[in-house]
Design a protein around this motif. Structure first.
Motif, PDB file in Angstrom:
ATOM      1  N   ARG A 118       0.839  -1.210   0.000  1.00 20.73           N
ATOM      2  CA  ARG A 118       0.000   0.000   0.000  1.00 20.73           C
ATOM      3  C   ARG A 118       0.874   1.259   0.000  1.00 20.73           C
ATOM      4  O   ARG A 118       0.627   2.213  -0.755  1.00 20.73           O
ATOM      5  CB  ARG A 118      -0.919  -0.027   1.227  1.00 20.73           C
ATOM      6  CG  ARG A 118      -1.824   1.191   1.406  1.00 20.73           C
ATOM      7  CD  ARG A 118      -2.540   1.094   2.742  1.00 20.73           C
ATOM      8  NE  ARG A 118      -3.346   2.273   3.017  1.00 20.73           N
ATOM      9  CZ  ARG A 118      -4.676   2.295   2.970  1.00 20.73           C
ATOM     10  NH1 ARG A 118      -5.348   1.201   2.632  1.00 20.73           N
ATOM     11  NH2 ARG A 118      -5.337   3.398   3.262  1.00 20.73           N
ATOM     12  N   MET A 119       1.920   1.251   0.847  1.00 16.18           N
ATOM     13  CA  MET A 119       2.812   2.409   0.901  1.00 16.18           C
ATOM     14  C   MET A 119       3.580   2.557  -0.406  1.00 16.18           C
ATOM     15  O   MET A 119       3.741   3.671  -0.922  1.00 16.18           O
ATOM     16  CB  MET A 119       3.774   2.279   2.081  1.00 16.18           C
ATOM     17  CG  MET A 119       4.754   3.455   2.207  1.00 16.18           C
ATOM     18  SD  MET A 119       5.610   3.552   3.792  1.00 16.18           S
ATOM     19  CE  MET A 119       6.792   2.229   3.651  1.00 16.18           C
ATOM     20  N   LYS A 120       4.058   1.448  -0.964  1.00 16.92           N
ATOM     21  CA  LYS A 120       4.807   1.499  -2.217  1.00 16.92           C
ATOM     22  C   LYS A 120       3.962   2.113  -3.330  1.00 16.92           C
ATOM     23  O   LYS A 120       4.454   2.949  -4.112  1.00 16.92           O
ATOM     24  CB  LYS A 120       5.247   0.093  -2.616  1.00 16.92           C
ATOM     25  CG  LYS A 120       6.011   0.040  -3.932  1.00 16.92           C
ATOM     26  CD  LYS A 120       6.375  -1.397  -4.299  1.00 16.92           C
ATOM     27  CE  LYS A 120       7.118  -1.450  -5.622  1.00 16.92           C
ATOM     28  NZ  LYS A 120       7.438  -2.853  -6.023  1.00 16.92           N
ATOM     29  N   MET A 121       2.694   1.750  -3.405  1.00 20.65           N
ATOM     30  CA  MET A 121       1.821   2.282  -4.456  1.00 20.65           C
ATOM     31  C   MET A 121       1.664   3.790  -4.320  1.00 20.65           C
ATOM     32  O   MET A 121       1.690   4.529  -5.315  1.00 20.65           O
ATOM     33  CB  MET A 121       0.465   1.579  -4.409  1.00 20.65           C
ATOM     34  CG  MET A 121       0.528   0.108  -4.802  1.00 20.65           C
ATOM     35  SD  MET A 121      -1.035  -0.765  -4.537  1.00 20.65           S
ATOM     36  CE  MET A 121      -2.088   0.099  -5.693  1.00 20.65           C
ATOM     37  N   LEU A 122       1.525   4.280  -3.072  1.00 18.44           N
ATOM     38  CA  LEU A 122       1.395   5.721  -2.870  1.00 18.44           C
ATOM     39  C   LEU A 122       2.705   6.431  -3.192  1.00 18.44           C
ATOM     40  O   LEU A 122       2.704   7.486  -3.841  1.00 18.44           O
ATOM     41  CB  LEU A 122       0.963   6.015  -1.434  1.00 18.44           C
ATOM     42  CG  LEU A 122       0.780   7.497  -1.088  1.00 18.44           C
ATOM     43  CD1 LEU A 122      -0.246   8.160  -2.005  1.00 18.44           C
ATOM     44  CD2 LEU A 122       0.364   7.662   0.380  1.00 18.44           C
ATOM     45  N   VAL A 123       3.817   5.868  -2.753  1.00 21.16           N
ATOM     46  CA  VAL A 123       5.127   6.468  -3.034  1.00 21.16           C
ATOM     47  C   VAL A 123       5.343   6.581  -4.538  1.00 21.16           C
ATOM     48  O   VAL A 123       5.751   7.643  -5.054  1.00 21.16           O
ATOM     49  CB  VAL A 123       6.247   5.634  -2.379  1.00 21.16           C
ATOM     50  CG1 VAL A 123       7.618   6.046  -2.919  1.00 21.16           C
ATOM     51  CG2 VAL A 123       6.219   5.789  -0.863  1.00 21.16           C
ATOM     52  N   GLU A 124       5.079   5.515  -5.258  1.00 22.68           N
ATOM     53  CA  GLU A 124       5.309   5.536  -6.701  1.00 22.68           C
ATOM     54  C   GLU A 124       4.330   6.464  -7.410  1.00 22.68           C
ATOM     55  O   GLU A 124       4.695   7.122  -8.405  1.00 22.68           O
ATOM     56  CB  GLU A 124       5.233   4.118  -7.248  1.00 22.68           C
ATOM     57  CG  GLU A 124       6.402   3.256  -6.754  1.00 22.68           C
ATOM     58  CD  GLU A 124       6.411   1.850  -7.322  1.00 22.68           C
ATOM     59  OE1 GLU A 124       5.357   1.420  -7.860  1.00 22.68           O
ATOM     60  OE2 GLU A 124       7.462   1.181  -7.231  1.00 22.68           O
ATOM     61  N   ALA A 125       3.100   6.558  -6.909  1.00 24.08           N
ATOM     62  CA  ALA A 125       2.135   7.500  -7.501  1.00 24.08           C
ATOM     63  C   ALA A 125       2.622   8.940  -7.341  1.00 24.08           C
ATOM     64  O   ALA A 125       2.510   9.754  -8.266  1.00 24.08           O
ATOM     65  CB  ALA A 125       0.770   7.322  -6.846  1.00 24.08           C
ATOM     66  N   VAL A 270      14.397   8.760  -1.341  1.00 20.72           N
ATOM     67  CA  VAL A 270      15.402   8.037  -2.124  1.00 20.72           C
ATOM     68  C   VAL A 270      14.824   6.923  -2.987  1.00 20.72           C
ATOM     69  O   VAL A 270      15.566   6.252  -3.716  1.00 20.72           O
ATOM     70  CB  VAL A 270      16.507   7.461  -1.207  1.00 20.72           C
ATOM     71  CG1 VAL A 270      17.244   8.595  -0.517  1.00 20.72           C
ATOM     72  CG2 VAL A 270      15.939   6.491  -0.173  1.00 20.72           C
ATOM     73  N   GLY A 271      13.513   6.698  -2.912  1.00 17.15           N
ATOM     74  CA  GLY A 271      12.886   5.695  -3.762  1.00 17.15           C
ATOM     75  C   GLY A 271      12.610   4.388  -3.038  1.00 17.15           C
ATOM     76  O   GLY A 271      13.267   4.052  -2.050  1.00 17.15           O
ATOM     77  N   TRP A 272      11.622   3.663  -3.544  1.00 13.33           N
ATOM     78  CA  TRP A 272      11.212   2.425  -2.883  1.00 13.33           C
ATOM     79  C   TRP A 272      12.323   1.392  -2.866  1.00 13.33           C
ATOM     80  O   TRP A 272      12.495   0.664  -1.891  1.00 13.33           O
ATOM     81  CB  TRP A 272       9.968   1.839  -3.533  1.00 13.33           C
ATOM     82  CG  TRP A 272       9.517   0.645  -2.765  1.00 13.33           C
ATOM     83  CD1 TRP A 272       9.787  -0.667  -3.012  1.00 13.33           C
ATOM     84  CD2 TRP A 272       8.781   0.668  -1.528  1.00 13.33           C
ATOM     85  NE1 TRP A 272       9.252  -1.473  -2.030  1.00 13.33           N
ATOM     86  CE2 TRP A 272       8.633  -0.678  -1.107  1.00 13.33           C
ATOM     87  CE3 TRP A 272       8.236   1.691  -0.759  1.00 13.33           C
ATOM     88  CZ2 TRP A 272       7.944  -1.007   0.059  1.00 13.33           C
ATOM     89  CZ3 TRP A 272       7.563   1.350   0.409  1.00 13.33           C
ATOM     90  CH2 TRP A 272       7.422   0.016   0.808  1.00 13.33           C
ATOM     91  N   ASP A 273      13.107   1.266  -3.935  1.00 16.50           N
ATOM     92  CA  ASP A 273      14.144   0.238  -3.985  1.00 16.50           C
ATOM     93  C   ASP A 273      15.153   0.418  -2.855  1.00 16.50           C
ATOM     94  O   ASP A 273      15.617  -0.566  -2.265  1.00 16.50           O
ATOM     95  CB  ASP A 273      14.862   0.271  -5.334  1.00 16.50           C
ATOM     96  CG  ASP A 273      13.996  -0.260  -6.466  1.00 16.50           C
ATOM     97  OD1 ASP A 273      12.956  -0.885  -6.175  1.00 16.50           O
ATOM     98  OD2 ASP A 273      14.353  -0.036  -7.640  1.00 16.50           O
ATOM     99  N   GLU A 274      15.496   1.661  -2.548  1.00 17.63           N
ATOM    100  CA  GLU A 274      16.440   1.916  -1.458  1.00 17.63           C
ATOM    101  C   GLU A 274      15.829   1.550  -0.109  1.00 17.63           C
ATOM    102  O   GLU A 274      16.490   0.951   0.755  1.00 17.63           O
ATOM    103  CB  GLU A 274      16.871   3.386  -1.461  1.00 17.63           C
ATOM    104  CG  GLU A 274      17.739   3.772  -2.634  1.00 17.63           C
ATOM    105  CD  GLU A 274      19.116   3.127  -2.567  1.00 17.63           C
ATOM    106  OE1 GLU A 274      19.900   3.483  -1.668  1.00 17.63           O
ATOM    107  OE2 GLU A 274      19.385   2.253  -3.410  1.00 17.63           O
ATOM    108  N   PHE A 275      14.559   1.895   0.091  1.00 20.00           N
ATOM    109  CA  PHE A 275      13.882   1.517   1.332  1.00 20.00           C
ATOM    110  C   PHE A 275      13.831   0.000   1.456  1.00 20.00           C
ATOM    111  O   PHE A 275      14.061  -0.564   2.540  1.00 20.00           O
ATOM    112  CB  PHE A 275      12.475   2.113   1.360  1.00 20.00           C
ATOM    113  CG  PHE A 275      11.697   1.793   2.603  1.00 20.00           C
ATOM    114  CD1 PHE A 275      12.030   2.369   3.815  1.00 20.00           C
ATOM    115  CD2 PHE A 275      10.639   0.896   2.564  1.00 20.00           C
ATOM    116  CE1 PHE A 275      11.319   2.070   4.981  1.00 20.00           C
ATOM    117  CE2 PHE A 275       9.917   0.598   3.713  1.00 20.00           C
ATOM    118  CZ  PHE A 275      10.263   1.181   4.922  1.00 20.00           C
TER     119      PHE A 275
END
Length: 509
Positions: A118-125, A270-275
């Motif tokens: 859910r968080m990843k989808m919001l971050v990427e949006a 810094v982006g989802w991949d870094e997290f």
């Protein structure tokens, strides 16, 4: 304290104190006390060297500390934590931060995975511009809701920053104004991080942030807010759209919450991949901690050293020095982790403790600290165990001399603390025999940061087990807050000093 634990402590305290020079003369200290912890595979393989050889631990002490851990039920309590049992007995809840990294009760790991998605989808949006142009994020929280994000953003965003993040925790309006000055309200989002969504400092700052947006032409200030909370209903009632509420479980404590939606500003920056890499580094340490027994368990071994110096040598403080500018906030982070977790005076059963608990954690950044506080470490009357943290790979692209001088100073300080130096002039003499440990990382990337933080989380837990206390509650922070609320409500009948201060500040009833 049960008889087995008391007996283990009696045996430990019967050891004769030996100098570091004597211990190094005995044999291969590195084989005994310096080991590498690794994670990742292939091109992503990395690790850190954990060197406790310059402490006063030896084979006999390690064996007796292992006996103490057995008597204290360390293995069973560790298993209970990973199983999601209610080990936080005073609040009748589990402590499930490791489930956020993929190790824990199956249902909790599944829930964490769903909330991360859910968080990843919001971050990427947000990164894709679905919510409009977003160049800045003001992250508002306090305690664990701010210290972890501030550390991670500062450490990881120097070379990569997709969104400019400002972490605000202090109720002092100067802190919030500084963030306002650095941000364009037209392209700013607000993250409100509060487990209960009632924390007075956080909610007051949040109200002021919405007012700032409105006063600067933002038509729908509430539409620019993301809520990070374990109480999503309260966030929705406050005015946050449910699609921008990122929940985390009640069983994740504030100072252990970076891995949950509280890590949102890190992923935004810094982006989802870094997290995700930060989670992976922490998970590698989780696996080591869960699966390794005795002194080979590196966080447990660190706790053995901690207990040796507090219980057997009377050390009241522990210093941490990061020889890396990117870890400038790490000592602050550890202060809360260690002192809020283990700053207790009763056992998990509510009985008075039989000895000292958490020492005062403090520190700074090398080489700055060498010109400020190391005088006391080398020649003062206090015995203070020191941790050094450094990275083999530099964080800059300047002349390699910068990093070479940084690392040589780090290693030299540990050597000097141990060896000392004789001089006929007492003012120029160094007693030596002063302990230090060193964590030397291959590099300071997201996975390494996750591993470092998880290492210290487990070290803190191991210390708590050895002391018989509960590291997951924090009632000590509540009394002052309750009195502040009483003052705010117009209460009176305080002590004469407080009454005089209130009058002087114009705050009397």
């Amino acid at each position: 304290m049960n008889d087995a634990v008391a007996g283990a402590w009696r045996k430990l305290k019967g050891h004769q104190t030996r100098t570091l020079a004597q211990l190094f003369a005995d044999g291969d200290r590195l084989e005994l006390l310096s080991h590498r912890l690794e994670w990742g595979e292939g091109d992503l393989a990395a690790g850190m060297q954990c060197d406790w050889s310059k402490t006063h631990l030896n084979a006999d002490l390690l064996a007796d500390f292992e006996a103490l851990a057995d008597a204290a039920g360390f293995a069973a309590k560790r298993a209970a934590m990973f199983a999601g049992e209610r080990i936080n007995n005073t609040e009748d809840r589990a402590a499930e931060h490791t489930a956020q990294r993929g190790l824990g009760k199956d249902s909790s790991v599944e829930e964490a995975s769903a909330l991360h998605l859910r968080m990843k989808m919001l971050v990427e949006a947000i990164h894709q511009g679905v919510l409009g142009e977003v160049n800045h994020l003001i992250h508002i929280g306090i305690g664990g809701s701010a210290l972890g994000p501030a550390l991670a953003v500062d450490a990881l965003s120097r070379d990569l920053s997709l969104v400019d993040v400002h972490v605000v925790s202090n109720i002092d309006g100067v802190a919030l104004e500084a963030a306002f000055d650095a941000c364009d309200p037209a392209t700013t989002m607000i993250a409100i991080a509060s487990k209960t969504f009632t924390t007075i400092e956080t909610m007051t700052n949040a109200e002021s942030a919405l007012k700032w947006l409105a006063e600067n032409g933002v038509d729908d200030p509430a539409g620019r807010v993301v809520a990070l909370t374990a109480n999503p209903d309260a966030a929705v009632a406050w005015g946050v759209d449910e699609t921008r509420v990122l929940p985390f479980p009640e069983t994740v404590g504030g100072r252990y919450s970076l891995w949950s939606s509280i890590g949102f500003p890190v992923a935004i920056s810094v982006g989802w991949d870094e997290f995700d890499q930060m989670l992976a580094g922490a998970a590698a340490v989780d696996a080591h901690f869960r699966e390794t027994d005795g002194a080979a368990n590196l966080p447990l071994r660190a706790a053995f050293a901690d207990q040796y110096y507090t219980q057997m040598r009377g050390c009241q403080t522990r210093a941490v020095f990061a020889y890396d500018e990117r870890l400038g906030l790490f000592p602050d982070y550890l202060q809360q982790l260690e002192m809020e977790s283990n700053g207790k005076s009763v056992t998990a059963n509510g009985e008075p403790v039989s000895g000292p608990t958490a020492p005062v954690t403090w520190g700074g950044v090398g080489t700055d600290a060498q010109h400020a506080v190391f005088q006391l470490l080398h020649q003062g009357t206090h015995l203070i165990p020191v941790d050094f943290i450094a990275s083999i790979a530099p964080g800059d692209d300047l002349d390699p001399a910068h990093h070479r001088i940084l690392l040589t100073n780090c290693f030299a300080q540990g050597a000097a603390l141990m060896a000392g130096e004789h001089n006929d002039d007492p003012a120029r003499a160094f007693p030596g025999d002063r302990p230090s440990a060193t964590i030397l990382c291959d590099d300071l990337d997201a996975a390494t940061l996750g591993a470092l933080i998880a290492f210290h989380e487990h070290r803190t837990f191991a210390n708590a087990v050895l002391m018989g206390i509960n590291p997951f509650d924090q009632f000590g922070v509540e009394l002052g807050k309750a009195i502040a609320k009483k003052i705010e409500a117009g209460g009176s009948d305080f002590d004469a000093s407080t009454e005089a201060l209130l009058a002087a500040a114009g705050l009397s009833g």
